[in-house]
Write an enzyme that holds these catalytic residues in place. Sequence first.
Site, PDB file in Angstrom:
ATOM      1  N   GLU A 132     -16.957 -39.843  16.870  1.00 36.51           N
ATOM      2  CA  GLU A 132     -17.657 -40.666  17.859  1.00 36.51           C
ATOM      3  C   GLU A 132     -19.128 -40.829  17.438  1.00 36.51           C
ATOM      4  OE1 GLU A 132     -17.102 -39.016  21.674  1.00 36.51           O
ATOM      5  OE2 GLU A 132     -17.947 -40.744  22.732  1.00 36.51           O
ATOM      6  N   ARG A 148      -5.637 -25.287  14.221  1.00 39.90           N
ATOM      7  CA  ARG A 148      -4.419 -25.027  14.997  1.00 39.90           C
ATOM      8  C   ARG A 148      -3.165 -25.526  14.292  1.00 39.90           C
ATOM      9  NH1 ARG A 148      -8.538 -25.878  18.623  1.00 39.90           N
ATOM     10  NH2 ARG A 148      -8.203 -28.123  18.596  1.00 39.90           N
TER      11      ARG A 148
END
Length: 182
Positions: free
Chosen positions: A103, A66
């Site tokens: 994560e 993006r």
Amino acid sequence: MSLTISDKAVLINAIRDIPDFPKPGIVFKDITTLLSDKDAFSLLMRHLHERYHSYNLTHIAGIDARGFIFGAALAQMLGVGFVPIRKKGKLPYTTVSEKYSLEYGVDEVEIHIDAFSGVDTPRVLLIDDLIATGGTAYAAANLITKVGAECVEACFIMGLDFLSGQSKLRDIVEVYTVIGVD
Ligand code: AMP
């Protein structure tokens, strides 16, 4: 052109929240609704142009994927070059890469080794749609330095203020977020 409170409301309202995407507990900030709203997209790009036209930039570097949309549009408005920073394995020529922690596990971003060649002192603005933990942008800023350019600032349309990503990134580069999200 600095943004008024009502300008910011236009931008915030143009971004759609998608709960539990791509996994439970994540609120995904969907910028496709901002892009398809010509007035909101134009407001955002005019604001970015106004902020950066005096920075003497030579390039904008956009983060996959993006960041390419905002970065390429801004580069064209400013009359500077555009450089993509991509996920591993996508760039066809010789690359320099940087790993970063997620994560769970690690990811990797790459830049072409000659991305800023032909310019004596490249001055680069890094751009992406959103900063969360800051890991992607930190790796991307390091890549810009590794290939011999100065990363002048890192710019995000949105910053998730409840995460520590921005303060970590500020250790290595100036950071600007158009909209803070609580
Ligand atoms: P991070 O490395 O944690 O700062 O994550 C930033 C990257 O992940 C950016 O390229 C964002 O487009 C994407 N991202 C992370 N969290 C979100 C979210 N809640 N909504 C939309 N995109 C996100």
